[in-house]
Motif scaffolding. Structure first.
Motif, PDB file in Angstrom:
ATOM      1  N   ARG A 135      -9.328  51.810  20.089  1.00 23.78           N
ATOM      2  CA  ARG A 135      -9.100  51.375  21.475  1.00 23.78           C
ATOM      3  C   ARG A 135      -9.382  49.892  21.615  1.00 23.78           C
ATOM      4  N   ASP A 136      -8.529  49.213  22.404  1.00 24.54           N
ATOM      5  CA  ASP A 136      -8.703  47.768  22.534  1.00 24.54           C
ATOM      6  C   ASP A 136      -8.445  47.229  23.941  1.00 24.54           C
ATOM      7  N   ARG A 137      -8.324  48.091  24.934  1.00 21.63           N
ATOM      8  CA  ARG A 137      -7.965  47.648  26.280  1.00 21.63           C
ATOM      9  C   ARG A 137      -8.995  48.031  27.343  1.00 21.63           C
ATOM     10  N   PRO A 138     -10.252  47.704  27.177  1.00 23.77           N
ATOM     11  CA  PRO A 138     -11.232  48.125  28.183  1.00 23.77           C
ATOM     12  C   PRO A 138     -11.046  47.444  29.536  1.00 23.77           C
ATOM     13  N   THR A 139     -10.430  46.265  29.546  1.00 23.97           N
ATOM     14  CA  THR A 139     -10.314  45.529  30.805  1.00 23.97           C
ATOM     15  C   THR A 139      -8.912  45.551  31.399  1.00 23.97           C
ATOM     16  N   ASP A 140      -7.948  46.151  30.727  1.00 21.71           N
ATOM     17  CA  ASP A 140      -6.577  46.147  31.240  1.00 21.71           C
ATOM     18  C   ASP A 140      -5.991  47.552  31.333  1.00 21.71           C
ATOM     19  N   ARG A 141      -6.830  48.530  31.612  1.00 18.33           N
ATOM     20  CA  ARG A 141      -6.311  49.895  31.710  1.00 18.33           C
ATOM     21  C   ARG A 141      -5.419  50.074  32.929  1.00 18.33           C
ATOM     22  N   THR A 142      -5.683  49.341  33.993  1.00 20.80           N
ATOM     23  CA  THR A 142      -4.840  49.448  35.180  1.00 20.80           C
ATOM     24  C   THR A 142      -3.438  48.911  34.890  1.00 20.80           C
ATOM     25  N   GLY A 143      -3.368  47.813  34.184  1.00 21.46           N
ATOM     26  CA  GLY A 143      -2.064  47.270  33.789  1.00 21.46           C
ATOM     27  C   GLY A 143      -1.307  48.216  32.877  1.00 21.46           C
ATOM     28  N   MET A 144      -2.002  48.816  31.939  1.00 20.71           N
ATOM     29  CA  MET A 144      -1.367  49.787  31.044  1.00 20.71           C
ATOM     30  C   MET A 144      -0.931  51.018  31.826  1.00 20.71           C
ATOM     31  N   PHE A 145      -1.753  51.442  32.778  1.00 24.60           N
ATOM     32  CA  PHE A 145      -1.381  52.586  33.611  1.00 24.60           C
ATOM     33  C   PHE A 145      -0.043  52.317  34.303  1.00 24.60           C
ATOM     34  N   ALA A 146       0.146  51.117  34.819  1.00 22.31           N
ATOM     35  CA  ALA A 146       1.401  50.767  35.491  1.00 22.31           C
ATOM     36  C   ALA A 146       2.579  50.892  34.524  1.00 22.31           C
ATOM     37  N   GLU A 147       2.385  50.483  33.282  1.00 21.20           N
ATOM     38  CA  GLU A 147       3.459  50.603  32.286  1.00 21.20           C
ATOM     39  C   GLU A 147       3.767  52.070  31.988  1.00 21.20           C
ATOM     40  N   PHE A 148       2.729  52.878  31.860  1.00 19.36           N
ATOM     41  CA  PHE A 148       2.931  54.310  31.632  1.00 19.36           C
ATOM     42  C   PHE A 148       3.658  54.943  32.810  1.00 19.36           C
ATOM     43  N   HIS A 149       3.223  54.612  34.011  1.00 19.39           N
ATOM     44  CA  HIS A 149       3.839  55.181  35.211  1.00 19.39           C
ATOM     45  C   HIS A 149       5.314  54.795  35.295  1.00 19.39           C
ATOM     46  N   GLN A 150       5.612  53.528  35.059  1.00 23.33           N
ATOM     47  CA  GLN A 150       6.993  53.062  35.134  1.00 23.33           C
ATOM     48  C   GLN A 150       7.881  53.798  34.131  1.00 23.33           C
ATOM     49  N   ALA A 151       7.409  53.960  32.899  1.00 23.97           N
ATOM     50  CA  ALA A 151       8.195  54.667  31.880  1.00 23.97           C
ATOM     51  C   ALA A 151       8.443  56.110  32.286  1.00 23.97           C
ATOM     52  N   LEU A 152       7.449  56.710  32.898  1.00 21.71           N
ATOM     53  CA  LEU A 152       7.569  58.098  33.340  1.00 21.71           C
ATOM     54  C   LEU A 152       8.585  58.221  34.476  1.00 21.71           C
ATOM     55  N   VAL A 153       8.522  57.332  35.426  1.00 18.49           N
ATOM     56  CA  VAL A 153       9.472  57.342  36.544  1.00 18.49           C
ATOM     57  C   VAL A 153      10.898  57.145  36.014  1.00 18.49           C
ATOM     58  N   LEU A 154      11.070  56.185  35.110  1.00 16.70           N
ATOM     59  CA  LEU A 154      12.405  55.911  34.563  1.00 16.70           C
ATOM     60  C   LEU A 154      12.935  57.081  33.749  1.00 16.70           C
ATOM     61  N   SER A 155      12.052  57.866  33.143  1.00 17.57           N
ATOM     62  CA  SER A 155      12.491  59.005  32.323  1.00 17.57           C
ATOM     63  C   SER A 155      12.956  60.167  33.190  1.00 17.57           C
ATOM     64  N   GLY A 156      12.528  60.207  34.446  1.00 16.78           N
ATOM     65  CA  GLY A 156      12.914  61.293  35.333  1.00 16.78           C
ATOM     66  C   GLY A 156      12.175  62.599  35.084  1.00 16.78           C
ATOM     67  N   GLN A 157      11.105  62.544  34.319  1.00 12.02           N
ATOM     68  CA  GLN A 157      10.325  63.751  34.025  1.00 12.02           C
ATOM     69  C   GLN A 157       9.478  64.147  35.238  1.00 12.02           C
ATOM     70  N   ALA A 158       9.200  65.439  35.349  1.00  9.93           N
ATOM     71  CA  ALA A 158       8.289  65.927  36.390  1.00  9.93           C
ATOM     72  C   ALA A 158       6.863  65.531  36.019  1.00  9.93           C
ATOM     73  N   TYR A 159       6.098  65.069  37.014  1.00  8.05           N
ATOM     74  CA  TYR A 159       4.720  64.681  36.721  1.00  8.05           C
ATOM     75  C   TYR A 159       3.838  64.857  37.943  1.00  8.05           C
ATOM     76  N   ALA A 160       2.545  64.889  37.649  1.00  6.26           N
ATOM     77  CA  ALA A 160       1.527  64.967  38.702  1.00  6.26           C
ATOM     78  C   ALA A 160       0.476  63.911  38.411  1.00  6.26           C
ATOM     79  N   HIS A 161       0.041  63.208  39.453  1.00  2.00           N
ATOM     80  CA  HIS A 161      -1.042  62.237  39.326  1.00  2.00           C
ATOM     81  C   HIS A 161      -2.365  62.987  39.229  1.00  2.00           C
ATOM     82  N   ILE A 162      -3.185  62.604  38.259  1.00  2.00           N
ATOM     83  CA  ILE A 162      -4.501  63.213  38.059  1.00  2.00           C
ATOM     84  C   ILE A 162      -5.520  62.084  38.080  1.00  2.00           C
ATOM     85  N   SER A 163      -6.528  62.201  38.971  1.00  2.00           N
ATOM     86  CA  SER A 163      -7.499  61.111  39.086  1.00  2.00           C
ATOM     87  C   SER A 163      -8.839  61.631  39.572  1.00  2.00           C
TER      88      SER A 163
END
Length: 184
Positions: A135-163
């Motif tokens: 692991r190397d992103r302790p300070t940029d997890r929010t930025g990475m989360f945005a990238e994951f979310h965007q890829a998921l939205v673009l893929s059109g897959q069903a998803y649920a936010h878990i927090s």
């Protein structure tokens, strides 16, 4: 094929812990993250972690192929009405490839968004970060989360936010999964 549920999100967002717990609760199997085993083997062969190298672009394809093979082999052992929890997916490999290397293998970019899953559980990085050698992103997890979310939205897959706290994550996950089970 069983209904596959993907635990998805940036590093240290609780994917493995939740995948194991859900598999136990639903009395089924979970697919570990192939990249961890692969990268550990690469480190044993080269000692590259000591040099600060976690992965290279050349690792992306074997990690994605290995993940698909592991997932498919485990899916073959389950009945169609069972669930299979996947600690990651090829879409994760795609996100990391684009993030770290600015590119991805053509087949991965084409196929990862189309691979069928019943549900993605998109885990927010709102739990404490845990250090490990990969692991190397302790300070940029929010930025990475945005990238994951965007890829998921673009893929059109069903998803649920878990927090939230682990008990909240557990309840949110169960509700999302029960909805998939009730309405496949």
């Amino acid at each position: 094929m069983p209904r596959k549920i993907v635990l998805y999100g940036p590093e240290s967002s609780g994917k493995t812990t939740l995948a194991k717990a859900l598999a136990l609760y639903f009395q089924t199997q979970w697919v570990p993250e192939f990249a961890r085993c692969y990268l550990a083997q690469q480190d044993r062969n080269t000692g590259r972690l000591a040099a600060g190298i976690v992965s290279t672009y050349a690792d992306i394809e074997p990690m994605a192929i290995g993940q698909v093979a592991l997932e498919d082999s485990m899916a073959e052992t389950l009945a169609p009405d069972q669930l299979l929890f996947c600690d990651t997916s090829p879409l994760t490999n795609l996100v990391y490839s684009r993030h770290y290397f600015g590119q991805a293998p053509d087949w991965l970019a084409r196929e990862a968004p189309l691979r069928p899953y019943a549900l993605y559980l998109l885990l927010h990085p709102d739990i404490p970060w845990e250090l490990d050698a990969l692991r190397d992103r302790p300070t940029d997890r929010t930025g990475m989360f945005a990238e994951f979310h965007q890829a998921l939205v673009l893929s059109g897959q069903a998803y649920a936010h878990i927090s939230g706290s682990y008990p909240n994550r557990w309840q949110q996950s169960l509700q999302a999964i029960e909805a998939v089970v009730a309405h496949p």
